[in-house]
Each structure stands twice: as C-alpha cells, then as structure tokens.
Enzyme design. Structure first.
Site: not given
Ligand code: PLP
Length: 378
Positions: A109, A179, A203
């Site tokens: 990511w 993030d 998540k």
């Molecule tokens: C799942 C995830 C993403 C992507 O999220 P989306 O909602 O599909 O854009 C980005 N960064 C991390 C750390 C993730 O676990």
C-alpha cells in the site's frame, strides 16, 4: 470486561476487507434500513439536504472526536473515493507548486500511495523497505527526510505484508500524513502527532463507500481551486462534508461502529482485544516448529493482519480448503505475497481467533481438523 460477544453462528471471515461487522451493529442497521428511529422512513432514503442527514453527520463526527480524542484544530471529513483514491487526492490537496513530498515505502500500500501521488507531483522515497523484501519497517535512524517536504507519508499497517508501526515517526516540522486504513480505531491515536490521517471504512469502522479524513486546519490553506470540489478538503471542510451527496448510509454504519467501540471500552480496550487475538495466532506460529513461518520482524508484527506461510504451496492449498470447511474463510494471502493472511479487525471476536488458532494447531499436527472442536459456532 469489554469482551466482544461471540454471538454469531456464521463463518468467521478473516478477509482483508470488507470485514465482519458486530452482530449488534448489524441488528441496529437492519432496523434503520426498514424504519429509521420509528419515523417510518428508511435511513437509505434520507435526503441529503434534510435535518436528519445533517444530524447523522454531526453525531458521527462528535462520536468520532470523543472516541479518538481529536483536538479542535483538526477537521473531520466524511468523503468517498477510498484510501486508494486519496493516495492521489491528498497529494493534490497538500502539495503546492514544485514542492515534493516524502514517502516511507513499507509495502504494497505504501508503494501504491507513492505511485499515485507521483502521477502529478514530485515525490521522494524517504525510507524504503523493498531491499529487505518488506520484512521490517526501516528504523527512523535510516530515514532520509527532506526538511522542506510538503509532508511525509506513512502506512501505519501494511495489510499485505503484515507489518505495523508500533512507534510514531518524528518528522519535526514536516506534516506526518498516515494511511491508517488497516488499523484506524484499533488502538489509541496521538492525533496531534499527525497533519492528516485517512482511512477507508470497510475494515474497522463499517462498510465501503466512506473515507474518513482527519486534517489539521492549517493544512487546508494549501488546497487550491484546481482540486475538484468534491475532493477538495478545504471546500468539504467548509461545507461540512456536503459539497455533494454524502455517503450517508456508510456514515450511519460508521456511527454505529463508533458507539459500539465506546460501549466496549473505547480504543484502549480495542487495542487489548487486538493484542489478545493476534497473540493466539503468533503463538500458534511460533510453537509450530517451523511448520508455520512468518518473515515479518518480531518487533513489526501487525496486530491486525497476521501473515504466515506453510512449508509448501500444496500444504497451503490444503490448509485453505480445510479451514473453509470449518467456517474459517478468506484466509488466502494477498496475491503480492502469497501464503496465508488472517485479518483480525475490530469486529473479530476473540472466539474467532481462538477457533483459527485451534485449527492451526490441529492442522500442523496432521490431526483430524474436521472434528467439531474447532467449529466456529459457540
Ligand atoms: C485496504 C487498504 C487500502 C485500500 O482501500 P480502498 O478502500 O480499497 O481504496 C489502502 N491502504 C491500506 C493500508 C489498506 O489496507
């Protein structure tokens, strides 16, 4: 105390996302879909100009502020686009002119975030875990920070590799941008250490369609009018996240998650649960005499995505199939790294991790993993 009830008789999903939701939240949301607060309306049908819509947004914001201890000088935005969308959008909002931004690239990511920002802007790698195959987070002593950078970006938990920061980088006067999609609201956050925090909701705090952005107010001065209005953080802050139709249902689900987290002891208790769940799996790995192995450095092991490998791919296929038969689903590793990955987000009860750990032990011994002992029901 603060244990999450294992009240489901459905499969335990260890998917990287969308994740499980607590039974209590599913119940409340189901009722609200049919009849929101006994008004005869569905929460899905509330007009975005309505008082009710504004109330849900305001309530979600104040609950989140309380839960995460967000200082007044930060704005909370409820946006769309997903974390992947904001990889590029945050660069558009925060990098003006020829300035460049720093990235600590620690896995899949982090690489995506770096690449998306780099489509339009100058970006620089300040720390790189690639040479070490992303088995560890480079220690701060190895970072080469640009003191003139627009910001420094980190990925607090790398979902694919199973890495997580257990420390907060010090970037001095450069705004730290994080993030937090994989671990947002799974532990207390020192919000004031960050310039901007963002996370997709599916998540740890609900369903897809919502991206939460928490941004320090002074950074909003950088968002100029070339950024599309809907994704312009300053305009969305001024409009209370209603520049256009907000993802109200996803915000409503997030509100239920915020309240659920508070009822279950807030973020300190969420962290305790993360530790308990992941400890069961790491113990199963560490005591398996190398039947299960994880390449992740012990100090950087993630409490939310536990990644491991079996001696060969054939055994991994059999592991996945046998687990599935026991109602332990979605355990395949990220395609980028292979192997097995168990995601243990906020709504995963300890009983789910226990069932998986018991299954792992039985499978490693070559025992009868079909026995009811490991069944996910309570
Ligand atoms: C799942 C995830 C993403 C992507 O999220 P989306 O909602 O599909 O854009 C980005 N960064 C991390 C750390 C993730 O676990």
């Amino acid at each position: 105390m603060n244990a999450v009830p294992a009240d489901r008789h459905r499969p335990w999903s260890f998917a990287a996302g969308p994740a499980l939701l607590p039974e209590e939240v599913l119940q409340t949301v189901s009722r609200a879909v049919l009849d929101w607060q006994e008004t005869g309306r569905s929460v899905l049908e509330l007009p975005f100009s309505s008082r009710e819509c504004r109330r849900i947004l305001a309530e979600a914001e104040s609950e989140l502020r309380l839960l995460a201890g967000i200082p007044h000088c930060y704005r909370v935005l409820f946006l769309q686009g997903g974390a992947y969308g904001h990889f590029g959008l945050l660069a558009m909002n925060l990098i003006s002119g020829e300035r460049s931004a720093d990235y600590a690239v620690t896995g899949h990511w982090g690489q995506r975030a770096f690449a998306e920002a780099g489509r339009r802007h100058r970006v620089r790698v300040a720390a790189d875990g690639a040479a070490d195959d992303f088995r560890a987070i480079p220690p701060q002593s190895e970072w080469r920070l640009d003191s003139g950078a627009a910001y420094c970006h980190i990925t607090t938990a790398e979902t694919a590799e199973g890495l997580q920061y257990h420390w907060t980088p010090d970037t001095a006067d450069v705004a730290l941008v994080a993030d937090m999609t994989a671990d947002f609201l799974t532990r207390p956050i020192d919000v004031h250490r960050y310039g901007l925090i963002y996370a997709s909701a599916q998540k740890n705090l609900g369903v897809a369609g919502l991206t939460v952005v928490i941004v320090r107010e002074d950074l909003l001065d950088r968002c100029d009018d070339t950024v599309p209005a809907v994704f312009n953080y300053a305009r969305q802050a001024r409009a209370d996240s209603r520049v256009n139709t907000p993802p109200l249902f996803a915000v409503y689900v997030a509100l239920q998650m915020f309240q659920w987290l508070r009822r279950h002891g807030g973020l300190p208790a969420a962290l305790t649960r993360c530790r308990q769940r992941s400890a069961l799996l790491y113990e199963a790995i560490d005591t398996s005499r190398d039947f299960y192995r994880t390449p992740v450095a012990v100090t950087d092991r993630s409490l939310v995505n536990v990644r491991f490998h079996l001696p060969d791919q054939e055994k991994e296929r059999r592991f996945l199939a046998a687990a599935e038969r026991q109602g332990l689903t979605d355990l395949a590793g990220h395609p980028a790294v292979g192997g097995i990955r168990a995601s243990l987000y906020n709504a995963m009860p300890l009983a789910g991790a226990r069932a998986l750990a018991a299954f792992m032990e039985a499978f490693a011994k070559g025992g009868d993993t079909r026995a009811g002992r490991c069944a996910p029901t309570t």
